[in-house]
Design an enzyme around this catalytic site. Structure first.
Site, PDB file in Angstrom:
ATOM      1  N   GLY A  14       8.901 -63.380  15.495  1.00  0.00           N
ATOM      2  CA  GLY A  14       9.720 -64.464  14.964  1.00  0.00           C
ATOM      3  C   GLY A  14      11.212 -64.199  14.931  1.00  0.00           C
ATOM      4  O   GLY A  14      11.922 -64.764  14.099  1.00  0.00           O
ATOM      5  N   ARG A  68      -9.503 -74.728  21.448  1.00  0.00           N
ATOM      6  CA  ARG A  68      -8.114 -75.186  21.541  1.00  0.00           C
ATOM      7  C   ARG A  68      -7.928 -76.595  20.995  1.00  0.00           C
ATOM      8  O   ARG A  68      -6.949 -76.883  20.320  1.00  0.00           O
ATOM      9  CB  ARG A  68      -7.630 -75.127  23.001  1.00  0.00           C
ATOM     10  CG  ARG A  68      -6.184 -75.614  23.129  1.00  0.00           C
ATOM     11  CD  ARG A  68      -5.584 -75.353  24.480  1.00  0.00           C
ATOM     12  NE  ARG A  68      -5.868 -76.418  25.416  1.00  0.00           N
ATOM     13  CZ  ARG A  68      -5.216 -76.592  26.562  1.00  0.00           C
ATOM     14  NH1 ARG A  68      -4.274 -75.756  26.931  1.00  0.00           N
ATOM     15  NH2 ARG A  68      -5.536 -77.581  27.371  1.00  0.00           N
ATOM     16  N   ASN A 110      11.261 -75.482  24.035  1.00  0.00           N
ATOM     17  CA  ASN A 110      10.717 -74.123  24.121  1.00  0.00           C
ATOM     18  C   ASN A 110      11.809 -73.179  24.591  1.00  0.00           C
ATOM     19  O   ASN A 110      12.663 -73.575  25.387  1.00  0.00           O
ATOM     20  CB  ASN A 110       9.565 -74.104  25.135  1.00  0.00           C
ATOM     21  CG  ASN A 110       9.012 -72.709  25.388  1.00  0.00           C
ATOM     22  OD1 ASN A 110       8.690 -71.978  24.445  1.00  0.00           O
ATOM     23  ND2 ASN A 110       8.881 -72.328  26.651  1.00  0.00           N
ATOM     24  N   HIS A 112      12.366 -69.750  26.745  1.00  0.00           N
ATOM     25  CA  HIS A 112      11.665 -68.878  27.696  1.00  0.00           C
ATOM     26  C   HIS A 112      12.610 -67.748  28.121  1.00  0.00           C
ATOM     27  O   HIS A 112      13.778 -68.009  28.426  1.00  0.00           O
ATOM     28  CB  HIS A 112      11.199 -69.689  28.915  1.00  0.00           C
ATOM     29  CG  HIS A 112      10.411 -68.856  29.873  1.00  0.00           C
ATOM     30  ND1 HIS A 112       9.095 -68.507  29.640  1.00  0.00           N
ATOM     31  CD2 HIS A 112      10.770 -68.236  31.027  1.00  0.00           C
ATOM     32  CE1 HIS A 112       8.679 -67.720  30.623  1.00  0.00           C
ATOM     33  NE2 HIS A 112       9.673 -67.546  31.479  1.00  0.00           N
TER      34      HIS A 112
HETATM   35  C1  GAR Z   1      10.780 -64.234  23.083  1.00  0.00           C
HETATM   36  O1  GAR Z   1      11.381 -63.415  24.039  1.00  0.00           O
HETATM   37  C2  GAR Z   1      10.438 -65.583  23.672  1.00  0.00           C
HETATM   38  O2  GAR Z   1      11.386 -66.058  24.566  1.00  0.00           O
HETATM   39  C3  GAR Z   1       9.164 -65.267  24.391  1.00  0.00           C
HETATM   40  O3  GAR Z   1       8.461 -64.375  23.543  1.00  0.00           O
HETATM   41  C4  GAR Z   1       9.396 -63.685  22.703  1.00  0.00           C
HETATM   42  C5  GAR Z   1       9.038 -63.964  21.265  1.00  0.00           C
HETATM   43  O4  GAR Z   1       9.833 -63.220  20.381  1.00  0.00           O
HETATM   44  N1  GAR Z   1       8.409 -66.463  24.672  1.00  0.00           N
HETATM   45  C6  GAR Z   1       7.676 -66.614  25.757  1.00  0.00           C
HETATM   46  O5  GAR Z   1       7.523 -65.755  26.587  1.00  0.00           O
HETATM   47  C7  GAR Z   1       7.014 -67.974  25.866  1.00  0.00           C
HETATM   48  N2  GAR Z   1       6.646 -68.233  27.231  1.00  0.00           N
HETATM   49  P1  GAR Z   1      10.040 -63.648  18.865  1.00  0.00           P
HETATM   50  O6  GAR Z   1       8.665 -63.895  18.253  1.00  0.00           O
HETATM   51  O7  GAR Z   1      10.714 -62.435  18.256  1.00  0.00           O
HETATM   52  O8  GAR Z   1      10.914 -64.858  18.824  1.00  0.00           O
END
Ligand code: GAR
Length: 201
Positions: A14, A68, A110, A112
């Site tokens: 998070g 899901r 989102n 990415h």
């Molecule tokens: C982040 O780098 C986010 O961009 C990526 O996972 C990580 C989560 O970190 N998301 C994806 O890859 C989605 N396709 P966080 O929980 O510390 O924000």
């Protein structure tokens, strides 16, 4: 002042949620109110971050709801009950069905961790994205914020920021740099930009 009620969906640490919470606390998200954090894992540290910020939480654990459809229905019910106007996927590691994305068309974004259309789509998430970027030998990577539609990582792009790959980078080191120099900056800004636009619509 009228504000868009925002829900942030997470699965793990998070840090992107934290960036949004910090930004909101600093007054940089005046058009939005972070009203709900939803996690599909009961273990996610994101839940702790939400509690510390006084934001309501909802857990729809994948282990408890392996189906899901049922999981999505529970999440949708929570979003509706909280009167959510914008959904933010911030490290949410489940691909949502078309039925779900249709409900929040142009009202769900989102983050990415690459410059889409590189290293995106099914199978590219978290550390795997940075492993693939390093394996390909790119010299520049970055992050993208985009609207979510039925195509995984395929919706209209809102913001991107480039980050340099450095000699000797490991996936972990690169992931941290992309978060710090790109994700944590462009995601909170995009939340404000989209909320502001939704208030005008
Ligand atoms: C982040 O780098 C986010 O961009 C990526 O996972 C990580 C989560 O970190 N998301 C994806 O890859 C989605 N396709 P966080 O929980 O510390 O924000």
């Amino acid at each position: 002042m009228n504000r868009v009620r925002v829900a942030v969906l997470c699965s793990g640490g998070g840090t992107n949620l934290q960036a949004i919470l910090d930004s909101a606390a600093a007054g940089a998200v005046p058009s939005g109110e972070i009203a709900l954090v939803v996690s599909d894992s009961a273990q996610a540290f994101a839940l702790e971050r939400a509690k510390r910020a006084g934001v309501a939480t909802c857990v729809v654990d994948k282990k408890q709801y392996p189906d899901r459809r049922e999981r999505e229905q529970r999440i949708l019910a929570a979003l509706e009950e909280a009167g959510i106007g914008l959904v933010v996927l911030a490290g949410f590691m489940t691909i949502l069905s078309e039925a779900f994305t249709k409900k929040y068309e142009m009202r769900m974004i989102n983050v990415h961790p690459s410059l889409i259309p590189s290293f995106c789509g099914p199978g590219f998430y978290g550390l795997k994205v940075h492993e693939a970027a390093l394996a390909r030998g790119v010299k520049v990577t970055g992050a993208t914020v985009h609207f979510v539609n039925e195509v995984c990582d395929g919706g209209p792009i809102i913001a991107q920021k480039a980050v340099e790959v450095q000699e000797g980078d490991t996936p972990e080191v690169l992931q941290k740099r992309v978060m710090r120099e790109a994700e944590w900056i462009i995601l909170p800004r995009a939340v404000e930009t989209v909320c502001k636009q939704l208030l005008k619509d």
